[in-house]
Every structure is written in structure tokens, then in C-alpha cells.
Design a protein around this motif. Structure first.
Motif, PDB file in Angstrom:
ATOM      1  N   LEU A 144       0.821  -1.204   0.000  1.00 51.05           N
ATOM      2  CA  LEU A 144       0.000   0.000   0.000  1.00 51.05           C
ATOM      3  C   LEU A 144       0.857   1.256   0.000  1.00 51.05           C
ATOM      4  O   LEU A 144       1.993   1.253   0.475  1.00 51.05           O
ATOM      5  CB  LEU A 144      -0.907   0.021   1.239  1.00 51.05           C
ATOM      6  N   SER A 145       0.282   2.339  -0.510  1.00 49.98           N
ATOM      7  CA  SER A 145       0.946   3.634  -0.386  1.00 49.98           C
ATOM      8  C   SER A 145       0.853   4.077   1.075  1.00 49.98           C
ATOM      9  O   SER A 145       0.027   3.559   1.850  1.00 49.98           O
ATOM     10  CB  SER A 145       0.249   4.662  -1.281  1.00 49.98           C
ATOM     11  N   PRO A 146       1.692   5.032   1.494  1.00 49.79           N
ATOM     12  CA  PRO A 146       1.607   5.505   2.883  1.00 49.79           C
ATOM     13  C   PRO A 146       0.205   5.967   3.279  1.00 49.79           C
ATOM     14  O   PRO A 146      -0.265   5.664   4.385  1.00 49.79           O
ATOM     15  CB  PRO A 146       2.615   6.669   2.917  1.00 49.79           C
ATOM     16  N   LEU A 147      -0.485   6.681   2.385  1.00 49.69           N
ATOM     17  CA  LEU A 147      -1.831   7.153   2.718  1.00 49.69           C
ATOM     18  C   LEU A 147      -2.819   5.996   2.812  1.00 49.69           C
ATOM     19  O   LEU A 147      -3.661   5.956   3.714  1.00 49.69           O
ATOM     20  CB  LEU A 147      -2.311   8.164   1.669  1.00 49.69           C
ATOM     21  N   GLU A 148      -2.730   5.039   1.869  1.00 53.11           N
ATOM     22  CA  GLU A 148      -3.621   3.876   1.920  1.00 53.11           C
ATOM     23  C   GLU A 148      -3.408   3.098   3.211  1.00 53.11           C
ATOM     24  O   GLU A 148      -4.365   2.643   3.841  1.00 53.11           O
ATOM     25  CB  GLU A 148      -3.362   2.970   0.716  1.00 53.11           C
ATOM     26  N   ARG A 149      -2.149   2.957   3.589  1.00 47.81           N
ATOM     27  CA  ARG A 149      -1.846   2.210   4.812  1.00 47.81           C
ATOM     28  C   ARG A 149      -2.437   2.908   6.030  1.00 47.81           C
ATOM     29  O   ARG A 149      -3.021   2.280   6.911  1.00 47.81           O
ATOM     30  CB  ARG A 149      -0.332   2.071   4.973  1.00 47.81           C
ATOM     31  N   ALA A 150      -2.277   4.230   6.083  1.00 43.11           N
ATOM     32  CA  ALA A 150      -2.803   4.990   7.213  1.00 43.11           C
ATOM     33  C   ALA A 150      -4.331   4.874   7.289  1.00 43.11           C
ATOM     34  O   ALA A 150      -4.895   4.633   8.364  1.00 43.11           O
ATOM     35  CB  ALA A 150      -2.381   6.452   7.090  1.00 43.11           C
ATOM     36  N   VAL A 151      -5.000   5.042   6.157  1.00 38.32           N
ATOM     37  CA  VAL A 151      -6.466   4.958   6.139  1.00 38.32           C
ATOM     38  C   VAL A 151      -6.924   3.579   6.587  1.00 38.32           C
ATOM     39  O   VAL A 151      -7.835   3.444   7.418  1.00 38.32           O
ATOM     40  CB  VAL A 151      -7.005   5.270   4.728  1.00 38.32           C
ATOM     41  N   PHE A 152      -6.318   2.546   6.042  1.00 38.06           N
ATOM     42  CA  PHE A 152      -6.728   1.183   6.378  1.00 38.06           C
ATOM     43  C   PHE A 152      -6.541   0.900   7.860  1.00 38.06           C
ATOM     44  O   PHE A 152      -7.431   0.351   8.520  1.00 38.06           O
ATOM     45  CB  PHE A 152      -5.935   0.178   5.544  1.00 38.06           C
ATOM     46  N   LEU A 153      -5.388   1.264   8.405  1.00 37.71           N
ATOM     47  CA  LEU A 153      -5.125   0.978   9.812  1.00 37.71           C
ATOM     48  C   LEU A 153      -6.056   1.774  10.727  1.00 37.71           C
ATOM     49  O   LEU A 153      -6.614   1.235  11.683  1.00 37.71           O
ATOM     50  CB  LEU A 153      -3.661   1.285  10.147  1.00 37.71           C
ATOM     51  N   LEU A 154      -6.203   3.048  10.448  1.00 34.77           N
ATOM     52  CA  LEU A 154      -7.042   3.879  11.316  1.00 34.77           C
ATOM     53  C   LEU A 154      -8.503   3.431  11.281  1.00 34.77           C
ATOM     54  O   LEU A 154      -9.170   3.395  12.313  1.00 34.77           O
ATOM     55  CB  LEU A 154      -6.931   5.346  10.907  1.00 34.77           C
ATOM     56  N   HIS A 155      -8.999   3.074  10.092  1.00 33.49           N
ATOM     57  CA  HIS A 155     -10.419   2.715   9.979  1.00 33.49           C
ATOM     58  C   HIS A 155     -10.667   1.244  10.320  1.00 33.49           C
ATOM     59  O   HIS A 155     -11.510   0.915  11.155  1.00 33.49           O
ATOM     60  CB  HIS A 155     -10.945   3.013   8.583  1.00 33.49           C
ATOM     61  N   ASP A 156      -9.916   0.340   9.689  1.00 36.28           N
ATOM     62  CA  ASP A 156     -10.207  -1.086   9.830  1.00 36.28           C
ATOM     63  C   ASP A 156      -9.584  -1.724  11.063  1.00 36.28           C
ATOM     64  O   ASP A 156     -10.077  -2.763  11.517  1.00 36.28           O
ATOM     65  CB  ASP A 156      -9.741  -1.840   8.578  1.00 36.28           C
ATOM     66  N   VAL A 157      -8.505  -1.136  11.574  1.00 36.36           N
ATOM     67  CA  VAL A 157      -7.857  -1.705  12.759  1.00 36.36           C
ATOM     68  C   VAL A 157      -8.185  -0.905  14.010  1.00 36.36           C
ATOM     69  O   VAL A 157      -8.536  -1.463  15.048  1.00 36.36           O
ATOM     70  CB  VAL A 157      -6.330  -1.801  12.546  1.00 36.36           C
ATOM     71  N   PHE A 158      -8.091   0.415  13.917  1.00 33.80           N
ATOM     72  CA  PHE A 158      -8.376   1.253  15.075  1.00 33.80           C
ATOM     73  C   PHE A 158      -9.848   1.605  15.212  1.00 33.80           C
ATOM     74  O   PHE A 158     -10.250   2.247  16.178  1.00 33.80           O
ATOM     75  CB  PHE A 158      -7.565   2.551  14.996  1.00 33.80           C
ATOM     76  N   ASP A 159     -10.641   1.205  14.235  1.00 32.86           N
ATOM     77  CA  ASP A 159     -12.090   1.423  14.280  1.00 32.86           C
ATOM     78  C   ASP A 159     -12.491   2.896  14.333  1.00 32.86           C
ATOM     79  O   ASP A 159     -13.527   3.244  14.911  1.00 32.86           O
ATOM     80  CB  ASP A 159     -12.714   0.680  15.474  1.00 32.86           C
ATOM     81  N   GLN A 160     -11.690   3.759  13.725  1.00 30.09           N
ATOM     82  CA  GLN A 160     -12.102   5.157  13.626  1.00 30.09           C
ATOM     83  C   GLN A 160     -13.077   5.307  12.455  1.00 30.09           C
ATOM     84  O   GLN A 160     -12.971   4.590  11.450  1.00 30.09           O
ATOM     85  CB  GLN A 160     -10.888   6.059  13.399  1.00 30.09           C
TER      86      GLN A 160
END
Length: 290
Positions: free
Chosen positions: A117-133
Motif C-alpha cells: 500500500l501507499s503511505p496514505l492507503e496504509r494509514a487509512v486502512f489501519l485507522l479505519h479497519d484496525v483502530f475502528d475510527q
């Protein structure tokens, strides 16, 4: 330093460390990013209404900057790249109540999927799908529109969905599998090793160009056994000075002390009760935290 500021930061440090590690794939760099966040918090944390959100936002942006700066270095990396192993004693329990502590979200296969993933894709995925934001929070963190964030999340999810475990393996059985591998390796019993491996097993070794390691991903039981036989033929039995059963990235693993330094082996069990993947870390730069 205001005691309240310090307490607020320390309360969030574990989650920040986990986020940074998933973003960067490096224990050392994650610690550095969290420390940089602490410096910013100590200078500008007064009056912040939501310390957790503020700190997550800062760490995320710091990690994105680090990933962008490391792009050329990653492209020139010698041999396969693996994340720094996150090593924990077996007696230390996983905290299942916190979404960022789920073992499947720590697996090496999962982190390798994030690398695509690109840095932005990685950040979005982690924050939304892992951190549940929610998407609004993620959009605020990344200073993007909510529509753009949803698109990034959709692309990221399609890349990593195949890396999520489709089955669960009993922890005791997984550790017994790792122990059997250690015993077969110690006695150079390639027949026993072969029985432990799935037919389509893979083996990834990361030496970073600084220690001997396979420069390609080994695919298939015969390919992996061929490597072990070649090592034995060229070097004889490799003297193991110490061996410890550990948990690596939430799964079964071994920490070895060899004549040329430490080495870790992380195992991914398959649904047939055999080993589906072996991840070997030999790069000394990624083992400093040991």
C-alpha cells in the motif's frame, strides 16, 4: 513537565507504539516516531480536549513522512524485505479487548500485505479497519475529504483481504509445531522437516545484504528442504548456542543465538496442521532491539 500531560501521553503510548509499528514495520522506527510525538505533545499538549485523537493524528503523520522518505531505500533493499520481528515472551498475554492487539493484525503476512500500500492507503486502512475510527475522523487526521478517504480504504482493503487468516490455529498446537521444527533442525533431520512443511509452504529470509540469506522467496516443500540440505553440505551443522520459544508477531516462533548473531524464525501454521510459511530474520539492523 505537567504531570497531567505526562500521564495522558503514557496512557496512550502502547496504542501509539502499535500503530507506528504497523505503519513502519520497524520496532526501532516506531519507538522513534512515538518519541517525536512525545516531544510535540510536551510543547503543544496543553488545552487539547482529546489527547488520544491528537496523538494518533501526530503519530500517523510522522509515520507517513518516514515512509515517504524511506521509499528509495526500500526499493534498493537487497533480497526479500521483512518487518522487524515483534518478539514477546510466551508468558505475556495478548490483550484481545484492544483492537490494535489482535494477533491477526500483527502477523507478518498481514504486515507484508500492508507493504503493498501507499503511505496514505496504509494509514487509512489501519485507522479505519484496525483502530475502528470512522471515516470523518480519518479524514480529519489526514486532512483529506471523506470521499477521498473512502476510496483509499476501498483500494487498501482489496490488497490486504487475502492476508487475513481464514482459520484459527490452537496456540498450543502452533507452539508444538514450532518446537518440532526446532528439534528436527537441531538434529539435521530433513525427513522430519519435510513432514512438518505443507506442500506449498514458503520461506522468506531477510539478511539485508549483511548476513547470508536466500535472495529469493523459496516456494514449495522441496525448495525449502533443498536449502537446508545445501547449508548442511556446505557448512555442516550450524552450532546453536541458545534457543528460546517465543511469540513473534502474535504467532509461534523461535529466537536462536548462533555463532554469527541472533536469528528469529516466525511460523505461519496452515489449516492442514503443517507449516505454511517460515519467516527468517537475519538482518542485524532489525535485531538490535533484542
Amino acid at each position: 513537565m505537567d504531570v497531567a500531560l505526562t500521564d495522558a501521553f503514557e496512557a496512550n503510548r502502547p496504542r501509539l507504539r502499535r500503530l507506528a509499528y504497523r505503519m513502519l514495520g520497524s520496532v526501532t522506527e516506531a519507538e522513534d516516531a512515538v518519541q517525536d510525538a512525545w516531544l510535540r505533545w510536551s510543547r503543544g499538549g496543553d488545552g487539547v480536549d482529546d489527547p488520544a485523537a491528537w496523538l494518533v493524528r501526530v503519530v500517523t503523520r510522522l509515520c507517513i513522512d518516514r515512509l515517504r522518505a524511506a521509499k528509495a531505500e526500500r526499493a534498493a533493499y537487497r533480497g526479500p524485505w521483512l518487518p522487524e520481528p515483534l518478539i514477546e515472551p510466551l508468558i505475556e498475554p495478548m490483550t484481545a479487548d484492544d483492537p490494535v492487539e489482535r494477533a491477526e493484525e500483527l502477523s507478518i503476512a498481514f504486515l507484508l500485505a500492508l507493504e503493498r500500500l501507499s503511505p496514505l492507503e496504509r494509514a487509512v486502512f489501519l485507522l479505519h479497519d484496525v483502530f475502528d475510527q470512522d471515516y470523518a475522523q480519518v479524514a480529519e487526521t489526514l486532512e483529506r475529504s471523506e470521499a477521498a478517504v473512502r476510496q483509499l480504504a476501498s483500494r487498501a482493503r482489496s490488497h490486504v483481504q487475502d492476508a487475513r487468516p481464514r482459520f484459527t490455529v490452537d496456540r498450543d498446537k502452533a507452539m508444538k509445531l514450532a518446537a518440532a521444527f526446532a528439534a528436527a533442525s537441531a538434529t539435521a533431520d530433513t525427513g522430519a522437516l519435510s513432514e512438518l512443511l505443507a506442500e506449498d509452504a514458503i520461506m522468506v529470509s531477510d539478511g539485508g545484504g549483511k548476513r547470508i540469506a536466500a535472495l529469493r522467496v523459496l516456494v514449495g516443500r522441496e525448495d525449502i528442504i533443498g536449502l537446508f540440505q545445501g547449508i548442511l553440505w556446505r557448512h555442516g551443522e550450524m552450532g546453536v548456542q541458545g534457543l528460546e520459544m517465543v511469540r513473534i508477531n502474535g504467532g509461534p516462533g523461535l529466537l536462536l543465538r548462533l555463532h554469527d548473531g541472533p536469528e528469529t524464525l516466525a511460523f505461519e501454521p496452515g489449516e492442514d496442521g503443517r507449516i505454511a510459511a517460515i519467516y527468517v530474520m537475519r538482518n542485524p539492523d532489525k535485531l538490535r532491539h533484542l
